[in-house]
Design an enzyme around this catalytic site. Structure first.
Site, PDB file in Angstrom:
ATOM      1  N   SER A   1     -16.967  21.937 -13.243  1.00 29.51           N
ATOM      2  CA  SER A   1     -16.540  23.473 -12.237  1.00 29.51           C
ATOM      3  C   SER A   1     -15.290  23.756 -12.798  1.00 29.51           C
ATOM      4  O   SER A   1     -15.542  24.269 -13.334  1.00 29.51           O
ATOM      5  CB  SER A   1     -16.086  22.962 -10.616  1.00 29.51           C
ATOM      6  OG  SER A   1     -17.376  22.561 -10.496  1.00 29.51           O
TER       7      SER A   1
ATOM      8  N   LYS B   1     -13.430  24.888   0.908  1.00 31.80           N
ATOM      9  CA  LYS B   1     -14.451  24.970   0.950  1.00 31.80           C
ATOM     10  C   LYS B   1     -14.989  25.973   1.777  1.00 31.80           C
ATOM     11  O   LYS B   1     -14.682  26.351   2.750  1.00 31.80           O
ATOM     12  CB  LYS B   1     -14.005  23.503   2.205  1.00 31.80           C
ATOM     13  CG  LYS B   1     -15.730  22.482   2.093  1.00 31.80           C
ATOM     14  CD  LYS B   1     -15.804  21.415   0.638  1.00 31.80           C
ATOM     15  CE  LYS B   1     -17.323  21.556  -0.025  1.00 31.80           C
ATOM     16  NZ  LYS B   1     -16.631  20.122  -1.633  1.00 31.80           N
TER      17      LYS B   1
ATOM     18  N   LYS C   1     -10.500  26.863  -5.518  1.00 29.40           N
ATOM     19  CA  LYS C   1     -11.679  25.715  -5.303  1.00 29.40           C
ATOM     20  C   LYS C   1     -12.167  25.309  -4.255  1.00 29.40           C
ATOM     21  O   LYS C   1     -11.537  23.773  -4.215  1.00 29.40           O
ATOM     22  CB  LYS C   1     -11.291  25.175  -7.068  1.00 29.40           C
ATOM     23  CG  LYS C   1     -12.756  24.763  -7.994  1.00 29.40           C
ATOM     24  CD  LYS C   1     -13.394  25.542  -8.582  1.00 29.40           C
ATOM     25  CE  LYS C   1     -14.803  25.338  -8.957  1.00 29.40           C
ATOM     26  NZ  LYS C   1     -15.772  25.419  -7.876  1.00 29.40           N
TER      27      LYS C   1
ATOM     28  N   GLN D   1      -9.870  18.343  -0.730  1.00 28.39           N
ATOM     29  CA  GLN D   1     -10.810  19.478  -2.263  1.00 28.39           C
ATOM     30  C   GLN D   1      -8.792  19.177  -2.869  1.00 28.39           C
ATOM     31  O   GLN D   1      -8.873  19.220  -3.696  1.00 28.39           O
ATOM     32  CB  GLN D   1     -11.115  20.326  -1.873  1.00 28.39           C
ATOM     33  CG  GLN D   1     -11.542  21.177  -3.301  1.00 28.39           C
ATOM     34  CD  GLN D   1     -12.571  20.543  -3.772  1.00 28.39           C
ATOM     35  OE1 GLN D   1     -13.903  19.478  -2.476  1.00 28.39           O
ATOM     36  NE2 GLN D   1     -13.078  20.011  -4.711  1.00 28.39           N
TER      37      GLN D   1
ATOM     38  N   GLY E   1     -21.470  24.136  -5.287  1.00 25.26           N
ATOM     39  CA  GLY E   1     -22.303  23.827  -4.831  1.00 25.26           C
ATOM     40  C   GLY E   1     -21.611  22.699  -3.693  1.00 25.26           C
ATOM     41  O   GLY E   1     -20.830  22.045  -4.246  1.00 25.26           O
ATOM     42  N   ASP E   2     -22.597  21.683  -3.171  1.00 24.31           N
ATOM     43  CA  ASP E   2     -23.143  20.656  -2.569  1.00 24.31           C
ATOM     44  C   ASP E   2     -24.120  20.484  -2.073  1.00 24.31           C
ATOM     45  O   ASP E   2     -25.001  20.914  -2.235  1.00 24.31           O
ATOM     46  CB  ASP E   2     -21.440  21.338  -1.339  1.00 24.31           C
ATOM     47  CG  ASP E   2     -20.562  19.789  -1.108  1.00 24.31           C
ATOM     48  OD1 ASP E   2     -21.239  19.504   0.515  1.00 24.31           O
ATOM     49  OD2 ASP E   2     -19.641  19.193  -1.721  1.00 24.31           O
TER      50      ASP E   2
END
Length: 445
Positions: A377, A125, A89, A110, A164-165
């Site tokens: 999320s 990522k 994720k 992450q 998203g980022d």
């Protein structure tokens, strides 16, 4: 027995030139190695070596056509770092600075951020060096469509779940998810950050910013203080900054700065709801520059500067990695800052982070304080699985609970004496234990 210096030399040798990744590994393992010195099971299973090496890195070409029929070629990546506690994720970033170094540091962070949420999600990522700035909707659609032509092979709701980022908002997520659905003929929760009309979660847009302020409120409670009346510096003017500002205003704080890559505004009167509505329209609709705020509301605009020289009680870096240098950190400390909490991923350079940790201020790392986005999320994934959409109030309550739990984990593992909490140490150890113990349970290889 593990030793930090030779281990970092090993990481640099096998990952040459990747300075941001080296920085991230140093920041985490600098706390982990002393913690596991009397726990040989981690070294016997080579846990640190395994944690610092992605499960896999996928790199591919994205070829797309602009509105003038010119052909362009970009690179894209997906770094699937660790799925010991759940499917991979992590967000997708579209920005010219994206490369393997950036994505490896983000994916590594992450792992621990996701573990802190106590949701069953691993670390990943991805992204591309594509720059959406100045592109038409049609150009962005064509790019997203062609990126997903390759990416869809490697993702899935039980495999890898992007979000998203930077550079990837609702528009890009919609294009990506639409193409994924066409290619797979499946409507699943494979991508989060979706629009409410097709499986998104309420509060997702606000989640990182809101979660940051909830975490800050928990930190202040440790000192028997509240946000009301505090002067707050916020950098950035994107999603995280906007909604951190919104929640801070709601709780009575006075936000006096916002910024973008061109410069910063200093509003001595403070950002209010009307001014924030202007920022939302400016940044989320027109995609303008923050200097327009200064023109609209007759406040100070400092071109090419960041907010960190302004006196404040609280500083919230919400823009991008390594935005606070050691000189910036010293300015904040000299000006009496009492609390720094990261809204962006690793926004403090190594020396800046060390200055904050050695001082008597409260300092929270992004893996803890900006985990609200990935937390919601995770809640979006849960809602997709059961084909239900929860109310905004229910999601917000769960977000508050998750951020409080992350704070308590940091306190549990980071308490230094009766009054001092090392939030960086606490976050690193709490996240590590969850992931590393899962890896041990699966066996040595």
């Amino acid at each position: 027995m593990y030793d930090l210096k030779p281990f970092l030399e090993y990481v640099k040798e096998v990952n040459p030139g990747e300075e941001k990744f080296h920085q991230a590994v140093k920041e985490v393992f600098g706390d982990i190695i002393p913690y596991i010195k009397d726990k040989p099971e981690y070294e016997n299973a080579a846990i640190l070596e395994r944690l610092s090496e992605p499960d896999r890195m996928i790199r591919f070409r994205v070829t797309w056509q602009d509105d003038d029929k010119n052909i362009h070629v970009n690179r894209a990546w997906r770094v699937q770092f660790n799925n010991s506690i759940g499917p991979y994720k992590g967000g997708l970033r579209f920005h010219p600075t994206v490369n393997e170094d950036v994505l490896k540091f983000l994916g590594f962070e992450q792992i621990f951020k996701n573990a802190l949420t106590n949701l069953p999600i691993g670390g990943a990522k991805g992204g591309s060096d594509f720059d959406p700035k100045g592109k038409s909707d049609d150009e962005i659609f064509r790019f997203c469509k062609n990126l997903m032509m390759e990416l869809h092979r490697y993702i899935g709701d039980d495999t890898d779940i992007p979000a998203g980022d930077i550079g990837v908002g609702k528009r890009e997520i919609s294009y990506l998810f639409g193409q994924y659905k066409k290619l797979t003929n499946r409507f699943t929760g494979t991508i989060t950050g979706k629009d409410i009309d097709f499986g998104g979660s309420l509060i997702r847009t606000e989640a990182t910013g809101y979660g940051l302020i909830y975490f800050v409120s928990n930190m202040l409670e440790e000192k028997n203080e509240v946000l009301k009346g505090k002067k707050v510096l916020i950098s950035g003017s994107g999603n995280v900054a906007i909604y951190a500002c919104e929640k801070a205003i709601e709780l009575g704080a006075k936000v006096i700065t916002l910024s973008d890559s061109d410069g910063m505004i200093y509003d001595k009167e403070g950002v209010d709801e009307e001014k924030l509505a202007f920022v939302k329209e400016l940044k989320e609709v027109r995609r303008g520059r923050i200097r327009e705020y200064a023109e609209e509301f007759d406040c100070e605009y400092r071109e090419g500067e960041n907010p960190w020289s302004v006196k404040c009680d609280i500083a919230l870096p919400c823009a991008t990695e390594n935005e606070i240098s050691d000189e910036d950190a010293q300015k904040l400390l000299d000006n009496g800052v009492k609390l720094v909490a990261e809204g962006a991923n690793m926004p403090c350079m190594d020396k800046a982070s060390q200055l904050f940790r050695k001082s008597d201020i409260q300092y929270a790392p992004g893996k803890a304080s900006n985990a609200g986005g990935v937390a919601v999320s995770g809640l979006e994934i849960a809602q997709n699985k059961i084909r239900l959409q929860w109310t905004a109030e229910r999601v917000d309550d769960k977000l508050r609970e998750i951020m409080k739990d992350i704070h308590d984990q940091c306190k549990n593992y980071g308490t230094n004496g009766e009054d001092s909490i090392d939030y960086v140490k606490g976050a690193n150890i709490a996240g590590f234990e969850k992931v590393a113990n899962a890896m041990l349970a699966f066996g040595p290889i």
